[in-house]
Design a protein around this motif. Structure first.
Motif, PDB file in Angstrom:
ATOM      1  N   ALA A 134       0.869  -1.023   0.085  1.00 19.81           N
ATOM      2  CA  ALA A 134      -0.285   0.144   0.219  1.00 19.81           C
ATOM      3  C   ALA A 134       0.618   0.668   0.233  1.00 19.81           C
ATOM      4  O   ALA A 134       0.477   2.222  -0.598  1.00 19.81           O
ATOM      5  CB  ALA A 134      -1.096   0.237   1.457  1.00 19.81           C
ATOM      6  N   LEU A 135       1.982   1.300   0.781  1.00 20.70           N
ATOM      7  CA  LEU A 135       2.815   2.531   0.405  1.00 20.70           C
ATOM      8  C   LEU A 135       3.551   3.009  -0.153  1.00 20.70           C
ATOM      9  O   LEU A 135       3.486   3.617  -1.384  1.00 20.70           O
ATOM     10  CB  LEU A 135       4.098   1.879   1.900  1.00 20.70           C
ATOM     11  CG  LEU A 135       3.308   2.113   2.611  1.00 20.70           C
ATOM     12  CD1 LEU A 135       4.641   1.655   4.115  1.00 20.70           C
ATOM     13  CD2 LEU A 135       3.064   3.023   3.680  1.00 20.70           C
ATOM     14  N   ALA A 136       3.493   1.651  -1.219  1.00 21.40           N
ATOM     15  CA  ALA A 136       4.372   1.212  -2.351  1.00 21.40           C
ATOM     16  C   ALA A 136       3.571   2.415  -3.484  1.00 21.40           C
ATOM     17  O   ALA A 136       4.463   2.501  -4.367  1.00 21.40           O
ATOM     18  CB  ALA A 136       5.135   0.228  -3.235  1.00 21.40           C
ATOM     19  N   ASP A 137       2.154   1.819  -3.058  1.00 20.81           N
ATOM     20  CA  ASP A 137       1.165   2.607  -4.032  1.00 20.81           C
ATOM     21  C   ASP A 137       1.086   4.170  -4.394  1.00 20.81           C
ATOM     22  O   ASP A 137       0.603   4.915  -4.674  1.00 20.81           O
ATOM     23  CB  ASP A 137      -0.201   1.938  -3.902  1.00 20.81           C
ATOM     24  CG  ASP A 137      -0.375   0.817  -5.055  1.00 20.81           C
ATOM     25  OD1 ASP A 137       0.939   0.788  -5.867  1.00 20.81           O
ATOM     26  OD2 ASP A 137      -0.610   0.114  -4.474  1.00 20.81           O
ATOM     27  N   ARG A 138       1.825   4.550  -3.338  1.00 17.31           N
ATOM     28  CA  ARG A 138       1.420   6.105  -3.177  1.00 17.31           C
ATOM     29  C   ARG A 138       2.248   6.852  -3.411  1.00 17.31           C
ATOM     30  O   ARG A 138       3.100   6.781  -3.452  1.00 17.31           O
ATOM     31  CB  ARG A 138       1.567   6.356  -0.846  1.00 17.31           C
ATOM     32  CG  ARG A 138       0.672   5.752  -0.189  1.00 17.31           C
ATOM     33  CD  ARG A 138       0.972   6.529   1.372  1.00 17.31           C
ATOM     34  NE  ARG A 138       1.103   7.370   1.332  1.00 17.31           N
ATOM     35  CZ  ARG A 138      -0.081   7.710   2.654  1.00 17.31           C
ATOM     36  NH1 ARG A 138      -1.068   7.300   2.647  1.00 17.31           N
ATOM     37  NH2 ARG A 138       0.424   9.533   2.093  1.00 17.31           N
TER      38      ARG A 138
END
Length: 519
Positions: free
Chosen positions: A125-129
């Motif tokens: 999820a963080l990488a998608d931010r």
């Protein structure tokens, strides 16, 4: 010939890893996957429950926006405020998201970074931010710290005591003292294994000691949040779990008043931060100490005060690939931002000079590979016509560096200084770790000579380089630069001579360079 055929078990493992990789890769877009460091991605593939990760945000503060006409303290205050506001604005959304999920994290404003422990789903999820630039690892690694060669149990042992240690005399510090300059009104800091603050050679110099009571607020920080055999987690008072840190600060300022003059700048005050757990560091620990240095906090980690930052920081450590500094750039933002705060940053070149053919190009690790650091090689006690540089001392060149590194050399072989075993123990160690605090002490003497040098680390560096003594390093040539050409990748500009630098700094001060003295 060894068979390359896979056994049934290996086939099953390969299929399992492929399926895990396919799951993670499918969950990440190509853009998101490019943000994830391979080491973090491997942990995600294993579905580790708690993956230590440094989340780097896209936004950065710009030191070029600072007003060069302001005093050094005004610039530092403005710089800290800019760093804090940049991080607060960019991290707020993610921190709220992490809080709502009860995920452990620690936020750093010096580099707009968050350290956290999280599972693969969270990291996906963080990488998608869009506001996240990278997910980097934070592994632990044991620094190759020098081992003691001999220990003096008592400060009163005449067989071992030299009134002034050889390295202090070699760089001509006593000549500066004779002129009334001992480092007064200057604060030196160390980032290391911790410090035995009550050592006889150190206690009176500790900024947290007023002669009666110890106050560790704004004078000590512990970036180690786990307990070990020697120190508590988040130790409220300075603690050294190795001895290395106590030794280095003794070379900066040490003097017990009983014949043990180990320090270059005995009139300076010192503060410190523990960035290694018994010699084991991580990028997050190094970043935490650097953040504290440019705005020290109280013992609860609150109320940062940039006015209480040190003038000089000595760094006798290195972060290599196995420690998380894979590209070498993981700490560059933090180091650059410390120097942008007007703090002189001395860094050990490393002890890999004999590691490869000729020892050239062996300055491998951060922070010694950064242009903003003053990089220190090691010289020997008995300089001969054949050689004066320690065999272990790492040599340049450093790929991509803006100048020849190291910057200069200082005494680093068989250096005697304070040690953590007791309040009267001294030890003899060798390494660029021992050379670096000689430079830090020399920087303090120059700033005490000309207070207008405070907040101008570039000018301090230029003084040390331009007055260095060209010593004989044999015929060794690195990077195509001859040993007789200066600066060169073996000794930089030569061995520092603080008295020669003092005379230049004094002349500049007497000629009227003092416009930045007032706050």
């Amino acid at each position: 010939m060894k068979s390359q055929q896979l056994s049934g078990g290996k086939i099953l493992l390969a299929i399992t890893m492929f399926m895990l990789a396919s799951h993670v890769h499918a969950a990440l877009s190509p853009l998101a996957q490019a943000k994830v460091h391979p080491r973090v991605l491997q942990a995600m593939l294993r579905h580790d429950a708690a993956i230590e990760t440094l989340v780097q945000f896209t936004a950065t503060a710009n030191a070029a926006l600072l007003d060069p006409n302001q005093s050094y303290l005004a610039r530092r205050r403005a710089w800290v405020a800019m760093l804090q506001s940049t991080a607060q604005e960019n991290q707020a959304s993610l921190r709220a998201w992490l809080d709502s999920r009860h995920i452990e994290y620690r936020a750093f404003w010096i580099t707009n970074t968050i350290w956290l422990r999280a599972d693969a789903t969270t990291l996906e999820a963080l990488a998608d931010r869009a506001d996240v630039a990278a997910l980097n690892p934070n592994p632990e690694f044991a620094n190759r710290l020098p081992q003691q060669q001999q220990t003096v149990v008592s400060s009163e042992s005449p067989d071992f005591v030299e009134t002034v240690e050889w390295g202090v005399g070699k760089i001509n510090a006593p000549s500066v003292w004779a002129a009334g300059i001992t480092g007064q009104s200057v604060v030196i800091a160390g980032e290391d294994t911790g410090y035995r603050w009550d050592h006889n050679a150190l206690k009176a110099k500790y900024r947290g000691w007023d002669g009666t009571t110890a106050n560790h607020n704004y004078n000590w920080h512990d970036a180690i949040h786990v307990v070990n055999a020697s120190c508590a987690a988040d130790s409220p008072a300075p603690c050294d779990d190795n001895g290395h840190g106590t030794h280095t600060v003794g070379t900066m300022i040490g003097d017990d008043g009983a014949g043990n003059q180990t320090g270059v700048a005995p009139g300076a005050r010192w503060i410190g931060c523990r960035n290694m757990d018994a010699g084991v560091g991580t990028p997050a620990r190094y970043i935490e100490c650097m953040q504290w240095m440019i705005a020290p906090t109280d013992s609860n980690g609150q109320n940062p005060q940039p006015d209480l930052a040190p003038d000089v920081i000595s760094n006798s450590w290195g972060c290599d690939a196995s420690e998380g500094c894979n590209t070498g750039q993981e700490l560059v933002g933090a180091v650059n931002n410390v120097v942008a705060a007007g703090i002189f940053f001395a860094a050990a070149a490393g002890n890999d000079g004999s590691a490869s053919s000729g020892g050239c190009a062996t300055i491998f690790d951060a922070p010694a590979i950064y242009d903003s650091a003053f990089v220190v090689a090691s010289s020997i006690q008995t300089e001969t016509s054949a050689n004066a540089i320690s065999g272990f001392s790492s040599r340049g060149p450093v790929a991509g560096a803006a100048r020849v590194l190291p910057d200069a050399a200082a005494p680093g072989s068989s250096v005697r200084s304070s040690y953590s075993t007791s309040v009267s123990t001294y030890a003899t160690l060798s390494g660029t770790s021992m050379a670096t605090p000689h430079v830090a002490g020399a920087a303090a003497l120059l700033i005490a000579t000309n207070p207008a040098l405070k907040g101008h680390p570039d000018q301090v560096a230029n003084l040390l380089r331009s007055t260095a003594v060209h010593i004989n390093a044999g015929t060794q040539s690195c990077g195509g630069i001859a040993a007789t050409t200066f600066p060169n990748p073996v000794q930089g500009s030569g061995r520092i001579d603080v008295y020669a630098a003092f005379k230049v700094a004094e002349k500049i001060f007497n000629d009227g360079f003092g416009s930045d003295v007032n706050n």
